[in-house]
Design a protein around this motif. Structure first.
Motif, short mmCIF file in Angstrom:
data_model
loop_
_atom_site.label_atom_id
_atom_site.label_comp_id
_atom_site.label_asym_id
_atom_site.label_seq_id
_atom_site.Cartn_x
_atom_site.Cartn_y
_atom_site.Cartn_z
N ALA A 93 -6.92 -3.60 2.77
CA ALA A 93 -6.23 -2.56 1.99
C ALA A 93 -6.73 -1.15 2.30
N GLU A 94 -7.53 -0.97 3.37
CA GLU A 94 -8.01 0.38 3.69
C GLU A 94 -6.88 1.35 4.04
N ALA A 95 -5.81 0.81 4.64
CA ALA A 95 -4.73 1.68 5.12
C ALA A 95 -4.02 2.42 4.01
N ILE A 96 -4.18 1.95 2.76
CA ILE A 96 -3.48 2.62 1.66
C ILE A 96 -3.93 4.07 1.50
N MET A 97 -5.14 4.37 1.96
CA MET A 97 -5.63 5.74 1.81
C MET A 97 -4.84 6.73 2.65
N PHE A 98 -4.13 6.22 3.66
CA PHE A 98 -3.38 7.09 4.56
C PHE A 98 -1.88 6.91 4.42
N THR A 123 -12.32 7.63 -4.58
CA THR A 123 -13.70 8.04 -4.33
C THR A 123 -14.00 8.03 -2.83
N TYR A 124 -13.59 6.95 -2.17
CA TYR A 124 -13.86 6.86 -0.73
C TYR A 124 -13.05 7.90 0.04
N GLU A 125 -11.83 8.14 -0.39
CA GLU A 125 -11.00 9.16 0.27
C GLU A 125 -11.65 10.53 0.15
N ARG A 129 -13.01 13.14 3.27
CA ARG A 129 -12.64 14.55 3.43
C ARG A 129 -13.86 15.44 3.68
N GLN A 130 -15.05 14.89 3.38
CA GLN A 130 -16.27 15.70 3.53
C GLN A 130 -17.19 15.20 4.64
#
Length: 240
Positions: A93-98, A123-125, A129-130
């Motif tokens: 489910a990592e792809a949901i962040m993009f 939180t991971y997204e 970004r940083q």
């Protein structure tokens, strides 16, 4: 029944060990890693429990601690196509962040009693970004998955049932195995068939043929590969 456990010292220690072994989190600095830990929960699933449903709002990414998770597409008519089987240590489910929609594209179901770490996606997204390092870790993970999917597309479209079944069995073994081995099929055969894009009847016939040809011995859910290198050679020949 799905059970989410409260954070505790044992929970935190176990989560730290599991997540640090995962590519997505292994290179995070301590501040970012502690932030991830504080937004991680352990979820226990019984057999056939649904972790999330297709088109449900996506709020977490997951790391499988133990058990087996089935990812499947479900048609409006209720027909299911298994797209992946997750083993311990695997993330999903990592792809949901993009994805702009932030909806789970598949349904995740436990095939056996399982435990998963649920990590808050927002939180991971924010960390991505940083942190350039974190971004490269995700890119590496996505690159691996893309190469795997290309190989999987080749396997499922250009090769026959025997090749697919042999490839599936060999995938259950370390590449260093050369002699014989016993594989316990704890995944239902109809699920394996769906994963390989063949019918359960074709799977049974293929197992029978491989057994008659001296590659396998099958007893209940145990499959003994008599000569692994011989089976690999058979697989490389295209299963013919």
């Amino acid at each position: 029944m799905i059970k989410a456990e409260r954070r505790g010292e044992k929970h935190s220690t176990d989560a730290r060990e599991c997540l640090r072994k995962c590519l997505l989190f292994s290179r995070l600095d301590e501040v970012a890693f502690e932030q991830i830990l504080s937004h991680t929960r352990l979820v226990t699933l019984e057999e056939n429990d649904m972790l999330f449903e297709q088109q449900q709002p996506a709020k977490e990414i997951f790391l499988l601690r133990s058990g087996r998770i089935k990812l499947a597409l479900v048609s409006p008519e209720g027909h299911e196509k298994v797209v992946d089987l997750i083993s311990p240590g695997g993330t999903f489910a990592e792809a949901i962040m993009f994805a702009g929609s932030h909806l789970y594209p598949v349904t995740a179901t436990a095939l056996v009693k399982s435990q998963v770490w649920g990590i808050n996606a927002a939180t991971y997204e924010g960390i991505l970004r940083q942190s350039t390092t974190a971004c490269f870790a995700v890119m590496a993970q996505m690159s691996r998955r893309l190469h795997w999917q290309i190989a999987e597309l080749d396997r499922l479209t250009l090769h026959n049932a025997a090749f697919r079944v042999v490839a599936y069995l060999l995938d259950q073994l370390p590449s260093t195995h050369l002699a014989s081995a016993v594989i316990r099929l704890d995944t239902p055969k109809h699920v394996i068939a769906s994963r390989l894009s063949i019918t359960p009847e074709t799977l049974s016939r293929t197992f029978s043929k491989l057994s008659r040809d001296g590659f396998l011995m099958i007893e209940d859910n145990n499959v003994t590969i008599i000569d692994i290198e011989k089976l690999r050679t058979y697989g490389r020949s295209g299963g013919v």
